[in-house]
Design an enzyme around this catalytic site. Structure first.
Site, PDB file in Angstrom:
ATOM      1  N   GLY A 134       0.815  -1.207   0.000  1.00 25.37           N
ATOM      2  CA  GLY A 134       0.000   0.000   0.000  1.00 25.37           C
ATOM      3  C   GLY A 134       0.844   1.249   0.000  1.00 25.37           C
ATOM      4  O   GLY A 134       2.062   1.176  -0.160  1.00 25.37           O
ATOM      5  N   ASN A 135       0.199   2.392   0.140  1.00 26.36           N
ATOM      6  CA  ASN A 135       0.937   3.657   0.213  1.00 26.36           C
ATOM      7  C   ASN A 135       0.248   4.577   1.210  1.00 26.36           C
ATOM      8  O   ASN A 135      -0.838   4.273   1.702  1.00 26.36           O
ATOM      9  CB  ASN A 135       1.059   4.299  -1.176  1.00 26.36           C
ATOM     10  CG  ASN A 135      -0.288   4.655  -1.769  1.00 26.36           C
ATOM     11  OD1 ASN A 135      -0.970   5.548  -1.283  1.00 26.36           O
ATOM     12  ND2 ASN A 135      -0.685   3.930  -2.819  1.00 26.36           N
ATOM     13  N   ARG A 136       0.890   5.698   1.494  1.00 27.79           N
ATOM     14  CA  ARG A 136       0.436   6.570   2.582  1.00 27.79           C
ATOM     15  C   ARG A 136      -0.498   7.691   2.128  1.00 27.79           C
ATOM     16  O   ARG A 136      -0.661   8.669   2.847  1.00 27.79           O
ATOM     17  CB  ARG A 136       1.642   7.187   3.298  1.00 27.79           C
ATOM     18  CG  ARG A 136       2.530   6.168   3.980  1.00 27.79           C
ATOM     19  CD  ARG A 136       3.584   6.862   4.821  1.00 27.79           C
ATOM     20  NE  ARG A 136       4.610   5.936   5.263  1.00 27.79           N
ATOM     21  CZ  ARG A 136       4.477   5.115   6.303  1.00 27.79           C
ATOM     22  NH1 ARG A 136       3.351   5.118   7.004  1.00 27.79           N
ATOM     23  NH2 ARG A 136       5.463   4.295   6.621  1.00 27.79           N
ATOM     24  N   SER A 137      -1.105   7.556   0.963  1.00 26.48           N
ATOM     25  CA  SER A 137      -2.043   8.598   0.534  1.00 26.48           C
ATOM     26  C   SER A 137      -3.153   8.761   1.569  1.00 26.48           C
ATOM     27  O   SER A 137      -3.751   7.782   2.011  1.00 26.48           O
ATOM     28  CB  SER A 137      -2.652   8.215  -0.814  1.00 26.48           C
ATOM     29  OG  SER A 137      -3.697   9.103  -1.135  1.00 26.48           O
ATOM     30  N   ALA A 141      -3.566   7.837  -5.489  1.00 27.38           N
ATOM     31  CA  ALA A 141      -2.225   7.255  -5.545  1.00 27.38           C
ATOM     32  C   ALA A 141      -2.404   5.793  -5.971  1.00 27.38           C
ATOM     33  O   ALA A 141      -2.720   4.931  -5.145  1.00 27.38           O
ATOM     34  CB  ALA A 141      -1.540   7.355  -4.197  1.00 27.38           C
TER      35      ALA A 141
END
Ligand code: CTP
Ligand code: CA
Length: 237
Positions: free
Chosen positions: A33-36, A101
């Site tokens: 995942g990502n931190r958006s 994102a």
């Protein structure tokens, strides 16, 4: 931000905004995942609706955020789901804004069962590319005469590097993606991801480059919609 103080200049427009970060599964319980945070996309959706647009928000994973008033929210998990939802909503859209994102890569295999640790060292995780939804939107518009007036907006978070600066990267990205407007966030040094404020540039495909000062994500949204309204206005004239 009093909604009644906003111009109603987006009435009659169908707008799609994607927001948040996709999650790419490794097994039933794990993902890349990502931190958006989703804050910028949600602010864009809220502002567009307040200015009279009919808004569909395709929301991947975000921090807990209030549902924007008067917005149809479609929830997605993976890049593939986001792609489907965005393309479906984009069919009839006047404007599509890709603030999400989207993971560039996903694990090549999704294990059916939870991956167990064994006595041996772990295997490396093989990744494959995800489709570029923004580039696909531009391609879909090219292929469809009835969509030629659709306006497509991309986002880019850039840090620059030793070779070239934020603007060089952003100009190259605008050209590569083929969208009409690229909202460029200068990130790093504690900027953007998860914070309240953004700063950067609005780059248009006609070569216009407008710097944007450090502002709230809501003020940033106002700048984006002002620019979009302008672009639509001059296209129709
Ligand atoms: N984007 C997309 N589909 C992807 C990756 C990105 O639609 N698979 C969109 C994003 O929503 C954003 C724009 O493309 O509007 C730019 O994303 P960014 O990650 O900055 O660009 P990339 O082309 O992925 O380049 P890189 O990550 O290598 O800088
Ligand atoms: Ca990327």
């Amino acid at each position: 931000s009093r909604p009644d103080a906003l111009p109603r200049d987006l009435v009659g427009l169908r707008i799609v905004v994607s927001a948040g970060g996709t999650r790419e599964p490794l097994d039933p319980v794990r993902y890349l995942g990502n931190r958006s945070s989703g804050k910028q996309g949600y602010a864009l959706a809220r502002t567009a609706a307040a200015r009279g647009a009919e808004v569909t928000l395709v929301s991947a994973h975000t921090l807990p955020l209030p549902e924007p008033a008067g917005v149809a929210v479609v929830r997605v998990d993976t890049a593939e789901q986001l792609r489907e939802a965005v393309h479906t909503a984009a069919e009839a859209a006047d404007v599509v804004v890709m603030a999400a994102a989207v993971a560039d890569f996903r694990p090549a295999e999704r294990a059916e069962y939870k991956i167990k640790k064994t006595g041996r060292d772990p295997e490396p995780v093989a990744l494959v590319r995800n489709p570029d939804v923004l580039a696909e939107l531009v391609e879909a518009r090219r292929a469809r005469p009835d969509r030629k007036d659709q306006l497509i907006v991309g986002f880019a978070a850039e840090t620059g590097d030793s070779g070239s600066d934020v603007l060089d990267h952003a100009r190259a990205k605008l050209a590569r993606k083929g969208c009409d407007l690229l909202v460029v966030n200068a990130v790093g040094e504690g900027k953007a991801f998860g914070t309240e404020d953004n700063s950067g540039w609005l780059l248009s495909s006609d070569g216009t480059e407008v710097p944007i000062a450090l502002k709230s994500k809501s003020q940033m949204s106002t700048e984006v919609w002002d620019t979009v309204a302008n672009m639509l206005g001059s296209a129709r004239r």
